[in-house]
Design an enzyme around this catalytic site. Structure first.
Site, PDB file in Angstrom:
ATOM      1  N   ASN A  13     -10.281  -0.054  -2.674  1.00 48.87           N
ATOM      2  CA  ASN A  13      -9.137   0.860  -2.687  1.00 48.87           C
ATOM      3  C   ASN A  13      -8.191   0.380  -3.779  1.00 48.87           C
ATOM      4  O   ASN A  13      -7.527  -0.639  -3.621  1.00 48.87           O
ATOM      5  CB  ASN A  13      -8.451   0.829  -1.305  1.00 48.87           C
ATOM      6  CG  ASN A  13      -7.140   1.616  -1.300  1.00 48.87           C
ATOM      7  OD1 ASN A  13      -6.845   2.352  -2.246  1.00 48.87           O
ATOM      8  ND2 ASN A  13      -6.364   1.454  -0.238  1.00 48.87           N
ATOM      9  N   LYS A  15      -5.511   1.676  -4.771  1.00 53.73           N
ATOM     10  CA  LYS A  15      -4.098   2.024  -4.522  1.00 53.73           C
ATOM     11  C   LYS A  15      -3.511   2.615  -5.819  1.00 53.73           C
ATOM     12  O   LYS A  15      -4.211   3.340  -6.511  1.00 53.73           O
ATOM     13  CB  LYS A  15      -3.335   0.800  -4.016  1.00 53.73           C
ATOM     14  CG  LYS A  15      -4.069   0.160  -2.812  1.00 53.73           C
ATOM     15  CD  LYS A  15      -3.264  -0.851  -2.069  1.00 53.73           C
ATOM     16  CE  LYS A  15      -4.101  -1.401  -0.912  1.00 53.73           C
ATOM     17  NZ  LYS A  15      -3.352  -2.338  -0.078  1.00 53.73           N
ATOM     18  N   HIS A  99      -4.229   5.407   5.940  1.00 53.36           N
ATOM     19  CA  HIS A  99      -4.051   4.028   5.449  1.00 53.36           C
ATOM     20  C   HIS A  99      -2.664   3.534   5.871  1.00 53.36           C
ATOM     21  O   HIS A  99      -1.714   4.302   5.935  1.00 53.36           O
ATOM     22  CB  HIS A  99      -4.190   3.985   3.923  1.00 53.36           C
ATOM     23  CG  HIS A  99      -4.217   2.579   3.403  1.00 53.36           C
ATOM     24  ND1 HIS A  99      -3.066   1.869   3.168  1.00 53.36           N
ATOM     25  CD2 HIS A  99      -5.249   1.748   3.117  1.00 53.36           C
ATOM     26  CE1 HIS A  99      -3.403   0.646   2.765  1.00 53.36           C
ATOM     27  NE2 HIS A  99      -4.725   0.556   2.718  1.00 53.36           N
ATOM     28  N   GLU A 101      -0.393   2.044   4.390  1.00 49.07           N
ATOM     29  CA  GLU A 101       0.722   2.362   3.482  1.00 49.07           C
ATOM     30  C   GLU A 101       1.147   3.820   3.625  1.00 49.07           C
ATOM     31  O   GLU A 101       2.320   4.157   3.481  1.00 49.07           O
ATOM     32  CB  GLU A 101       0.323   2.002   2.041  1.00 49.07           C
ATOM     33  CG  GLU A 101       0.328   0.494   1.844  1.00 49.07           C
ATOM     34  CD  GLU A 101      -0.778  -0.049   0.966  1.00 49.07           C
ATOM     35  OE1 GLU A 101      -1.313   0.686   0.122  1.00 49.07           O
ATOM     36  OE2 GLU A 101      -1.123  -1.239   1.149  1.00 49.07           O
ATOM     37  N   GLU A 171      -7.670  -2.285   9.578  1.00 51.72           N
ATOM     38  CA  GLU A 171      -6.881  -3.043   8.616  1.00 51.72           C
ATOM     39  C   GLU A 171      -5.584  -3.488   9.287  1.00 51.72           C
ATOM     40  O   GLU A 171      -4.619  -2.708   9.354  1.00 51.72           O
ATOM     41  CB  GLU A 171      -6.543  -2.173   7.404  1.00 51.72           C
ATOM     42  CG  GLU A 171      -7.751  -1.730   6.615  1.00 51.72           C
ATOM     43  CD  GLU A 171      -7.384  -1.386   5.173  1.00 51.72           C
ATOM     44  OE1 GLU A 171      -7.948  -2.006   4.275  1.00 51.72           O
ATOM     45  OE2 GLU A 171      -6.516  -0.525   4.952  1.00 51.72           O
ATOM     46  N   GLY A 177      -2.535  -7.309   1.624  1.00 58.39           N
ATOM     47  CA  GLY A 177      -1.794  -7.753   0.448  1.00 58.39           C
ATOM     48  C   GLY A 177      -1.000  -9.024   0.675  1.00 58.39           C
ATOM     49  O   GLY A 177      -0.147  -9.380  -0.129  1.00 58.39           O
ATOM     50  N   SER A 216      -6.838  -8.504   2.692  1.00 60.85           N
ATOM     51  CA  SER A 216      -7.038  -9.755   1.940  1.00 60.85           C
ATOM     52  C   SER A 216      -8.496 -10.203   1.915  1.00 60.85           C
ATOM     53  O   SER A 216      -8.779 -11.402   2.007  1.00 60.85           O
ATOM     54  CB  SER A 216      -6.122 -10.860   2.482  1.00 60.85           C
ATOM     55  OG  SER A 216      -4.763 -10.478   2.320  1.00 60.85           O
TER      56      SER A 216
END
Ligand code: 13P
Length: 252
Positions: A13, A15, A99, A101, A171, A177, A216
């Site tokens: 991904n 992003k 997701h 985010e 996730e 991240g 990660s």
């Protein structure tokens, strides 16, 4: 609709990284170092602006291309949005839905994830439904409640046939991240709970719904995560931006 994806599923991904030119450069370098695509599924979730470039650059390779988000309507006055139909036309095969985010930065709701999953399926895109708890939720012992609620909300209207087309990505928000990875045991635990709920709906067919771990994932931890129980793939953010790192993960 695409054939069921062979596992493991190794998905990158990107992003909000890589416009068309840097996407083309990545693809050129990646195909030099990528492992054979037989016996595994490799997916790249590129920014929408770069999807056509990636499709062209990888046209001779069995690598799926996804978008990172869709609107649930097919078309209309929704400035800045893109639809499942448009993503399909551009050559996408998969789409990320929910997701973290999208949920936590852009306020996407459980209800909207359900609409997006339905829109993706209606247009023959494979939805990769992302679920995961925040650190506060985890510390409060709410892991199962949160991830099963997210799964339920996005899939409750689906019949068995459509539910079997999904991929799920677990996730944990605290691992995205941050460099902090869930242990293989943490991943297996969460995946086992998701699998249990899928089994209630699908019986033995639940085993055919791949559950990916994300957060990660790096070349040096991919192998042990992929070896964990009920982990059939990984969804990789930062490390998917480097063709060599992503190839190492794909080979793990
Ligand atoms: P990182 O691998 O950068 O933690 O990102 C994970 C992720 O959000 C993939 O969708």
């Amino acid at each position: 609709m695409a054939e069921p994806s062979p596992t493991p599923v190794i998905a990158g991904n990107w992003k909000m990284h890589k416009g068309p030119e840097s996407a083309r450069k990545f693809c050129r370098e990646f195909i030099q170092v990528a492992p054979p695509t037989t016996g595994r599924t490799i997916l790249i979730f590129a920014p929408a602006l770069s999807v056509c470039t990636v499709r062209e650059a990888l046209s001779e390779h069995r690598i799926g291309i996804g978008v990172q988000n869709i609107h649930w309507e097919d078309e209309g006055a929704f400035t800045g949005e893109l639809s499942a139909a448009m993503a399909k036309e551009a050559g996408a095969t998969h789409v990320l839905v929910g997701h973290s985010e999208r949920r936590h930065v852009f306020g996407e709701t459980d209800e909207q994830t359900a609409w997006k999953v339905a829109a993706a399926l209606a247009h023959g895109l494979v939805p990769v439904l992302c679920v995961g708890e925040t650190i506060e939720e985890r510390k409060a012992g709410r892991l199962e409640e949160v991830i099963l609620r997210q799964l339920h909300a996005a899939t409750t209207e689906l019949d068995e046939r459509d539910l079997r087309r999904l991929l799920i990505a677990y996730e944990p928000v605290w691992a995205i991240g941050t460099g902090e990875t869930a242990t293989p045991a943490d991943a297996a635990d969460a995946h086992g709970r998701l699998r249990g709920r899928l089994r209630e709906r699908l019986g033995d067919h639940a085993a055919g719904v791949p559950i990916l771990y994300g957060g990660s994932v790096k070349p040096d931890n991919a192998r042990e995560l992929l070896a964990a129980e009920d982990v059939e793939g990984v969804l990789v953010g930062g490390a998917s931006l480097d063709p060599r790192d992503f190839a190492k993960i794909a080979a793990a």
